[in-house]
Design an enzyme around this catalytic site. Structure first.
Site, PDB file in Angstrom:
ATOM      1  N   LYS A   1      -7.934   6.627 -19.447  1.00  0.00           N
ATOM      2  CA  LYS A   1      -8.262   7.153 -20.776  1.00  0.00           C
ATOM      3  C   LYS A   1      -7.082   7.225 -21.364  1.00  0.00           C
ATOM      4  O   LYS A   1      -6.503   6.103 -21.883  1.00  0.00           O
ATOM      5  CB  LYS A   1      -8.856   8.375 -20.728  1.00  0.00           C
ATOM      6  CG  LYS A   1     -10.123   8.548 -19.682  1.00  0.00           C
ATOM      7  CD  LYS A   1     -11.265   7.685 -19.820  1.00  0.00           C
ATOM      8  CE  LYS A   1     -12.246   7.771 -18.442  1.00  0.00           C
ATOM      9  NZ  LYS A   1     -12.388   8.817 -17.984  1.00  0.00           N
TER      10      LYS A   1
ATOM     11  N   ARG B   1       0.884  -1.164  -0.197  1.00  0.00           N
ATOM     12  CA  ARG B   1      -0.043   0.001   0.038  1.00  0.00           C
ATOM     13  C   ARG B   1       1.042   1.337  -0.067  1.00  0.00           C
ATOM     14  O   ARG B   1       0.575   2.362  -0.644  1.00  0.00           O
ATOM     15  CB  ARG B   1      -0.992   0.101   1.159  1.00  0.00           C
ATOM     16  CG  ARG B   1      -1.656   1.509   1.228  1.00  0.00           C
ATOM     17  CD  ARG B   1      -2.909   1.401   2.084  1.00  0.00           C
ATOM     18  NE  ARG B   1      -2.970   0.488   3.316  1.00  0.00           N
ATOM     19  CZ  ARG B   1      -2.372   0.727   4.334  1.00  0.00           C
ATOM     20  NH1 ARG B   1      -1.246   1.675   4.585  1.00  0.00           N
ATOM     21  NH2 ARG B   1      -2.311  -0.214   5.172  1.00  0.00           N
TER      22      ARG B   1
ATOM     23  N   ASP C   1      -7.474  19.085 -14.236  1.00  0.00           N
ATOM     24  CA  ASP C   1      -7.748  17.617 -14.731  1.00  0.00           C
ATOM     25  C   ASP C   1      -7.466  17.608 -16.291  1.00  0.00           C
ATOM     26  O   ASP C   1      -7.830  18.190 -17.207  1.00  0.00           O
ATOM     27  CB  ASP C   1      -9.332  17.209 -14.590  1.00  0.00           C
ATOM     28  CG  ASP C   1      -9.471  16.096 -14.962  1.00  0.00           C
ATOM     29  OD1 ASP C   1      -8.889  15.325 -16.107  1.00  0.00           O
ATOM     30  OD2 ASP C   1     -10.709  15.381 -14.600  1.00  0.00           O
TER      31      ASP C   1
ATOM     32  N   TYR D   1     -16.379  16.646 -15.527  1.00  0.00           N
ATOM     33  CA  TYR D   1     -16.799  15.177 -15.905  1.00  0.00           C
ATOM     34  C   TYR D   1     -17.815  14.882 -14.698  1.00  0.00           C
ATOM     35  O   TYR D   1     -17.662  15.443 -13.493  1.00  0.00           O
ATOM     36  CB  TYR D   1     -15.458  14.308 -15.508  1.00  0.00           C
ATOM     37  CG  TYR D   1     -15.669  12.872 -15.346  1.00  0.00           C
ATOM     38  CD1 TYR D   1     -15.897  12.153 -16.508  1.00  0.00           C
ATOM     39  CD2 TYR D   1     -15.595  12.350 -14.008  1.00  0.00           C
ATOM     40  CE1 TYR D   1     -16.127  10.848 -16.610  1.00  0.00           C
ATOM     41  CE2 TYR D   1     -16.033  10.769 -13.946  1.00  0.00           C
ATOM     42  CZ  TYR D   1     -16.122  10.083 -15.140  1.00  0.00           C
ATOM     43  OH  TYR D   1     -16.323   8.774 -15.240  1.00  0.00           O
TER      44      TYR D   1
HETATM   45  C1  LIG Z   1     -13.198   9.380 -16.581  1.00  0.00           C
HETATM   46  C2  LIG Z   1     -12.726  10.655 -16.120  1.00  0.00           C
HETATM   47  C3  LIG Z   1     -12.443  10.896 -14.657  1.00  0.00           C
HETATM   48  C4  LIG Z   1     -12.753  10.108 -13.809  1.00  0.00           C
HETATM   49  O1  LIG Z   1     -11.907   8.916 -13.805  1.00  0.00           O
HETATM   50  P1  LIG Z   1     -11.934   7.453 -13.551  1.00  0.00           P
HETATM   51  O2  LIG Z   1     -10.787   6.702 -13.952  1.00  0.00           O
HETATM   52  O3  LIG Z   1     -13.205   7.040 -14.136  1.00  0.00           O
HETATM   53  O4  LIG Z   1     -12.336   7.270 -11.818  1.00  0.00           O
HETATM   54  C5  LIG Z   1     -12.129  12.228 -14.317  1.00  0.00           C
HETATM   55  N1  LIG Z   1     -12.024  13.201 -15.294  1.00  0.00           N
HETATM   56  C6  LIG Z   1     -12.384  13.012 -16.556  1.00  0.00           C
HETATM   57  C7  LIG Z   1     -12.153  14.364 -17.416  1.00  0.00           C
HETATM   58  C8  LIG Z   1     -12.680  11.761 -17.051  1.00  0.00           C
HETATM   59  O5  LIG Z   1     -12.672  11.630 -18.335  1.00  0.00           O
END
Ligand SMILES: *Cc1c(COP(=O)(O)O)cnc(C)c1O
Length: 379
Positions: free
Chosen positions: A195, A46, A170, A98
């Protein structure tokens, strides 16, 4: 090191034991000690795992940061950032973020006494109207989801700096291939590595990268104390994915440009949201802060008919109807019923997420097949 070399070598060195070129998958929870406290840098997975550490160093390298942290999901990474705050602290956030981020902020952290202000940030100056002595964090997502608005990260960073507020960006949609928020003055870069960084729709993962040691220490403490880490197998997959990030992104950008141009002239299409168009309201800043326009775009159909939009996404054959984005395969989504279903309709429509809006994550297939698929689905 240039970016295209960093994706392959950034933060990496051959494994010390046998010279393995790829970091081995250290599928272990614990590590032998010769005497209490006598270990080789790892005590318990962890707190740290060699495969995860290799990935964290790769994250840091890609974003021009000094410290990377890997989490079990993008939302777990955002959760860790929010845990820097205390009850009564305030956050100014991009409004069209998101859906899961919005849900985390409003359904979890509001209950812990954090106050959120959701605003459009295309004009950065407006942010100052929402700042007071309790404001501790500015949360930026750019390009925004799903309308592809562009926020001037440098301009927001100036405001954050002036008021000594943390700025987190982000960077999931743009990826470090196109945009480097830390270089523009942000304190924290966050990714859903699920992604583009992973890039193959085969894992769920989150990342944070920072420059500042103090901030890194606080986030590392939260990562260990809360425990939302990712496993060694997924760390390995993400490392493998990252090695082709630059090649994939180049093709994502090219294909999205072709698809956007095709949709723009289609008689049944009302509007195409893609920052590469000269008449996109934030095109100039997109050109300045990004080195390409990315693989994401959205469009609406004339008449704004919910059922027609559903039919189009159901008819697609090369594009897969699915949540998520950023994989090599093209995906289509209907935000109003999928990713943004958790945002109340009234809020949703205010943000421009109307019934006919369709979002595309344009993959790296042959562009002719993508166009032909849209042609038959839209009719
Ligand atoms: C998918 C996504 C998230 C969340 O991420 P997860 O891996 O699904 O928890 C946050 N911000 C954006 C822009 C995303 O496309």
């Amino acid at each position: 090191m240039k970016f295209n070399t960093k994706t392959i070598h950034g933060g990496q060195k051959p494994d010390a034991a046998y010279g393995a070129v790829m970091p081995p998958i250290y599928q272990t929870s614990t590590y032998a000690q010769s005497t209490p406290g006598g270990h080789k840098g790892f005590e318990y997975s962890r707190s740290g795992n060699p495969t995860r550490q290799a990935l964290e160093q790769a994250f840091a390298s890609l974003e021009n940061g000094n410290y990377g942290l890997a989490f079990g999901s993008g939302l777990a990474a955002i959760d860790a950032v929010l845990k820097l705050l205390k009850p009564g602290d305030e956050v100014v956030s991009t409004s069209d973020i998101y859906g899961g981020t919005y849900r985390l902020f409003t359904k979890i952290f509001e209950d812990f006494g954090i106050v959120f202000h959701f605003i459009g940030m295309e004009n950065a100056d407006i942010i100052e109207d929402y700042i007071n002595s309790n404001t501790k964090l500015i949360w930026v997502e750019t390009p925004t989801n799903p309308l592809l608005n562009i926020i001037d990260i440098g301009a927001v960073a100036k405001i954050a700096n002036k008021h000594h507020i943390l700025l987190a960006v982000d960077n999931t949609f743009a990826t470090p291939y196109l945009q480097q928020p830390l270089d523009l003055g942000a304190d924290i870069v966050m990714h859903s590595a699920t992604k583009y960084l992973g890039g193959h729709s085969d894992l769920v993962m989150g990342a944070l990268v920072v420059k500042d040691k103090d901030l890194a220490d606080r986030l590392c403490f939260i990562q260990r104390a809360s425990g939302a880490i990712c496993g060694p197998q997924d760390s390995f997959l993400a490392l493998r994915g990252i090695k082709t990030l630059h090649v994939r992104m180049q093709r994502h950008c090219e294909n999205a440009s072709v698809v956007a141009t095709y949709l723009e002239q289609h008689p049944k299409i009302e509007h195409v949201y893609w920052p590469g168009f000269k008449n996109h309201p934030n095109h100039d800043i997109a050109k300045l802060q990004m080195s390409g326009f990315g693989g994401m775009l959205s469009f609406t159909t004339k008449g704004n008919n919910y059922k027609e939009a559903i039919k189009i996404v159901e008819n697609l054959k090369v594009f897969t109807l699915a949540e998520s984005l950023g994989g090599v395969e093209s995906l289509a989504g209907h935000p109003a019923s999928m990713t943004h279903a958790s945002i109340p309709r009234e809020e949703r429509e205010k943000l421009g997420v109307v019934d006919s809006l369709i979002r595309l994550s344009v993959g790296i297939e042959d562009e002719a097949d993508l166009i032909a698929d849209l042609e038959q689905a839209i009719g």
